[in-house]
Design an enzyme around this catalytic site. Structure first.
Site, PDB file in Angstrom:
ATOM      1  CB  CYS A  48      33.957  19.154  -2.613  1.00 14.30           C
ATOM      2  SG  CYS A  48      33.107  18.036  -3.371  1.00 14.30           S
ATOM      3  CG  HIS A  75      33.458  18.620   1.587  1.00 18.11           C
ATOM      4  ND1 HIS A  75      31.972  18.672   1.630  1.00 18.11           N
ATOM      5  CD2 HIS A  75      33.655  18.103   1.511  1.00 18.11           C
ATOM      6  CE1 HIS A  75      31.486  17.631   0.737  1.00 18.11           C
ATOM      7  NE2 HIS A  75      33.338  16.989   0.155  1.00 18.11           N
ATOM      8  CG  ASN A 111      31.663  14.002  -0.541  1.00 23.07           C
ATOM      9  OD1 ASN A 111      30.548  15.444  -0.987  1.00 23.07           O
ATOM     10  ND2 ASN A 111      32.222  13.797  -0.812  1.00 23.07           N
TER      11      ASN A 111
HETATM   12  O1  UT7 Z   1      34.194  15.474  -1.455  1.00 21.33           O
HETATM   13  C1  UT7 Z   1      35.042  15.338  -2.759  1.00 21.33           C
HETATM   14  C2  UT7 Z   1      36.781  14.433  -1.535  1.00 21.33           C
HETATM   15  N1  UT7 Z   1      36.724  13.386  -1.842  1.00 21.33           N
HETATM   16  C3  UT7 Z   1      37.187  13.026  -1.171  1.00 21.33           C
HETATM   17  O2  UT7 Z   1      37.847  13.183  -0.268  1.00 21.33           O
HETATM   18  C4  UT7 Z   1      36.693  11.273  -0.873  1.00 21.33           C
HETATM   19  C5  UT7 Z   1      38.323  10.623  -0.340  1.00 21.33           C
HETATM   20  N2  UT7 Z   1      38.608   9.269  -0.788  1.00 21.33           N
HETATM   21  C6  UT7 Z   1      37.789   8.116   0.132  1.00 21.33           C
HETATM   22  O3  UT7 Z   1      36.879   8.400   0.829  1.00 21.33           O
HETATM   23  C7  UT7 Z   1      38.220   6.914  -0.031  1.00 21.33           C
HETATM   24  O4  UT7 Z   1      39.721   7.014  -1.106  1.00 21.33           O
HETATM   25  C8  UT7 Z   1      36.845   5.909  -0.716  1.00 21.33           C
HETATM   26  C9  UT7 Z   1      35.793   5.988   0.522  1.00 21.33           C
HETATM   27  C10 UT7 Z   1      36.622   6.495  -1.728  1.00 21.33           C
HETATM   28  C11 UT7 Z   1      37.410   4.672  -0.817  1.00 21.33           C
HETATM   29  O5  UT7 Z   1      38.317   4.064   0.236  1.00 21.33           O
HETATM   30  P1  UT7 Z   1      39.657   3.218  -0.071  1.00 21.33           P
HETATM   31  O6  UT7 Z   1      40.216   2.894   1.349  1.00 21.33           O
HETATM   32  O7  UT7 Z   1      41.176   4.375  -1.040  1.00 21.33           O
HETATM   33  O8  UT7 Z   1      39.451   1.972  -0.730  1.00 21.33           O
HETATM   34  P2  UT7 Z   1      40.400   1.761  -2.184  1.00 21.33           P
HETATM   35  O9  UT7 Z   1      39.441   2.515  -3.083  1.00 21.33           O
HETATM   36  O10 UT7 Z   1      41.349   1.716  -2.034  1.00 21.33           O
HETATM   37  O11 UT7 Z   1      39.881   0.036  -2.784  1.00 21.33           O
HETATM   38  C12 UT7 Z   1      40.050  -0.761  -1.608  1.00 21.33           C
HETATM   39  C13 UT7 Z   1      38.982  -2.035  -2.046  1.00 21.33           C
HETATM   40  C14 UT7 Z   1      39.320  -2.232  -3.525  1.00 21.33           C
HETATM   41  O12 UT7 Z   1      39.097  -3.771  -3.365  1.00 21.33           O
HETATM   42  P3  UT7 Z   1      40.539  -4.774  -3.623  1.00 21.33           P
HETATM   43  O13 UT7 Z   1      41.450  -3.788  -5.031  1.00 21.33           O
HETATM   44  O14 UT7 Z   1      41.273  -4.213  -2.598  1.00 21.33           O
HETATM   45  O15 UT7 Z   1      40.296  -5.770  -4.309  1.00 21.33           O
HETATM   46  C15 UT7 Z   1      37.978  -2.158  -4.285  1.00 21.33           C
HETATM   47  O16 UT7 Z   1      37.782  -1.816  -5.381  1.00 21.33           O
HETATM   48  O17 UT7 Z   1      38.129  -1.767  -2.077  1.00 21.33           O
HETATM   49  C16 UT7 Z   1      36.891  -2.164  -3.011  1.00 21.33           C
HETATM   50  N3  UT7 Z   1      35.495  -1.506  -2.936  1.00 21.33           N
HETATM   51  C17 UT7 Z   1      34.617  -2.153  -2.586  1.00 21.33           C
HETATM   52  N4  UT7 Z   1      34.185  -2.960  -1.893  1.00 21.33           N
HETATM   53  C18 UT7 Z   1      32.678  -2.889  -2.184  1.00 21.33           C
HETATM   54  C19 UT7 Z   1      36.049  -0.213  -3.731  1.00 21.33           C
HETATM   55  N5  UT7 Z   1      34.735   0.148  -3.648  1.00 21.33           N
HETATM   56  C20 UT7 Z   1      33.777  -0.460  -2.754  1.00 21.33           C
HETATM   57  C21 UT7 Z   1      32.202  -1.066  -2.045  1.00 21.33           C
HETATM   58  N6  UT7 Z   1      32.134  -1.767  -1.214  1.00 21.33           N
HETATM   59  N7  UT7 Z   1      31.474   0.768  -2.173  1.00 21.33           N
END
Ligand code: UT7
Length: 337
Positions: free
Chosen positions: A115, A264, A294
Site C-alpha cells: 500500500c 491511501h 482498496n
Molecule cells: O491497505 C492496507 C491497510 N489495511 C487496513 O488498514 C485495513 C485495516 N482493518 C480494517 O479495515 C478492519 O479491521 C476490517 C474492515 C478489515 C474489519 O473490520 P472490523 O471492524 O475490524 O471487523 P472484525 O474483523 O473484528 O470482524 C467483526 C465481525 C466478526 O464476526 P464476530 O466474530 O463478531 O461474530 C467477523 O466474522 O464481523 C464479521 N465479518 C463480516 N461480516 C460480514 C468479517 N468480515 C465480514 C464481512 N461481512 N465481509
C-alpha cells in the site's frame, strides 16, 4: 540540485463493477456491514477475457499520464512500477511496460511495498530527478487483486475490501516552484505476517502447499492473503498521523496549510479518523474508496488523478500523500503543486 514535479496523471479501472450486493450472493456478507466498517460500496474486478492484467492496466494508466505530461514516451528515462500482484513471479511488471509501450531500453524498477508502494516509487523518481540523472520518470501503481482472493465466507474479511485498478504519474524536472518538497518512508518488518500472502514463495513452494492443503485447517492456509484487521487498523491510524506530521514538520507547515490530503484508500474510517484528528474539512481530504475499494499501490495515484480531474488540486496547492500497509511500511510525500 534539481527539483521534480508531477507533470501528468492517469488512471484505469476495469469496467466490471462488483457491488456489495453482488458479493453477498457468493459469501455470507451484506452491504450494510461492508459500508459501515469500510465505506466501500463497490469495487472493480478484472473479468476473465477482458484482456487486463496488472501490467496492462498500468500501461493504460501510463498512456494517459504521458499524454497529459506533454512528453513523448521516448523521453521517459526510467520506469518505477509498484505492485504486490505482478503478472509473473519474475520478472517484474516494469519490464512489461517498457515492451508494451515500445519504449527505448530504459531501466525498469519494481517496488514491493504494497500500500505504500506508490509513495516509495515516487520517492525513487524524485531522487533520480533531484540528482540530475533523469528528467522524466514514469511511476505506476497497479494491482490485480481479484483473481487471488478467497471469495468464500472464509475469506470475507479480506476479500470484500480489495479491488483492481491502476494509476500512473510522470515525474519531471521542475522548471518553476512546483515541486515534490519531501518524501518520508518507514518500515517495521516484525509485523510482516500481520498482513501478508505467505505462499507460493521460496518458503512455501507449490508442492509443499499441495501436500499441506490436504490436511490444512482454515487458519493454516497460506495461499490467500491474511490480515489481522484490527491490529492493522490500530497501527494504520498511528502511523498515518506520524508520517503526515513528519512531512509537514520537515517543511515548516501546519495541518491547516494542507490544501489536499490524499490518504491511501485502506478504509474510509481510517481517513475519517485522520481528518478529525487534524481538524481538516471535507474539502481538504479526498476519498474514492466508495467506488474502487482498496487498490493497494494503485489507490493513491487513482485518487490523485480523480482529485486533479475534478479540479480539486490547483497550481500552488500543498498536497500531502500518505500511505500505510503490509510490511508494515508507511510513507508520505509533501508536494507544492
Ligand atoms: O491497505 C492496507 C491497510 N489495511 C487496513 O488498514 C485495513 C485495516 N482493518 C480494517 O479495515 C478492519 O479491521 C476490517 C474492515 C478489515 C474489519 O473490520 P472490523 O471492524 O475490524 O471487523 P472484525 O474483523 O473484528 O470482524 C467483526 C465481525 C466478526 O464476526 P464476530 O466474530 O463478531 O461474530 C467477523 O466474522 O464481523 C464479521 N465479518 C463480516 N461480516 C460480514 C468479517 N468480515 C465480514 C464481512 N461481512 N465481509
Amino acid at each position: 540540485m534539481y527539483s521534480s514535479r508531477i507533470s501528468g496523471l492517469g488512471m484505469y479501472v476495469p469496467e466490471n463493477v462488483v457491488t456489495n450486493n453482488d458479493l453477498s450472493k457468493i459469501m455470507d456478507t451484506n452491504d450494510e456491514w461492508i459500508q459501515e466498517r469500510t465505506g466501500i460500496k463497490e469495487r472493480r474486478h478484472i473479468k476473465k477475457g477482458d484482456g487486463n492484467s496488472t501490467a496492462i492496466m498500468g500501461v493504460k494508466a501510463a498512456k494517459i499520464a504521458i499524454e497529459r505530461a506533454g512528453v513523448d514516451k521516448d523521453d521517459i528515462e526510467m520506469i518505477v512500477f509498484a505492485t504486490l500482484s505482478p503478472d509473473y513471479y519474475f520478472p517484474g511488471a516494469g519490464v512489461q511496460v517498457q515492451d508494451l509501450l515500445d519504449m527505448p531500453t530504459v531501466p525498469a524498477i519494481d517496488v514491493r511495498n504494497q500500500c505504500s508502494g506508490f509513495v516509495y516509487a515516487l520517492s525513487i523518481a524524485d531522487q533520480y530527478i533531484k540528482t540530475g540523472m533523469y528528467k522524466n520518470v514514469l511511476v505506476i501503481g497497479s494491482e490485480n487483486h481479484s483473481g487471488g482472493l478467497d471469495m468464500t465466507t472464509r475469506g470475507r474479511s479480506v476479500s470484500v475490501i480489495f479491488g483492481d485498478g491502476a494509476g500512473a504519474a510522470v515525474v519531471s524536472r521542475s522548471e518553476d516552484e512546483s515541486s515534490i518538497l519531501s518524501t518520508h518512508m518507514h518500515s517495521e518488518g516484525k509485523h510482516a505476517k500481520e498482513l501478508a500472502l505467505i505462499g507460493p514463495s521460496t518458503g512455501h513452494w507449490v508442492p509443499q502447499i499441495i501436500e499441506e492443503s490436504a490436511t490444512a485447517s482454515d487458519d493454516d492456509i497460506t495461499y490467500y492473503p491474511y490480515m489481522n484487521g484490527q491490529f492493522v487498523f490500530k497501527n494504520a491510524v498511528t502511523r498515518f498521523s506520524e508520517v503526515i506530521m513528519e512531512g509537514l514538520q520537515a517543511n515548516n507547515l501546519q495541518t491547516s496549510d494542507i490544501d489536499m490530503l490524499i490518504p491511501h484508500q485502506a478504509n474510509l474510517r481510517i481517513a475519517q479518523f485522520i481528518q478529525k484528528k487534524f481538524k481538516l474539512s471535507g474539502d481538504q481530504v479526498f476519498n474514492n474508496i466508495q467506488k474502487y475499494g482498496n487498490t493497494t499501490a494503485a489507490s493513491i495515484p487513482i485518487a490523485l488523478t480523480e482529485a486533479w480531474e475534478e479540479g480539486k488540486i490547483k497550481k500552488g496547492d500543498t498536497v500531502v500523500l500518505a500511505a500505510f500497509g503490509s510490511g508494515f511500511t508507511w510513507a508520505s510525500a509533501v508536494i507544492k503543486w
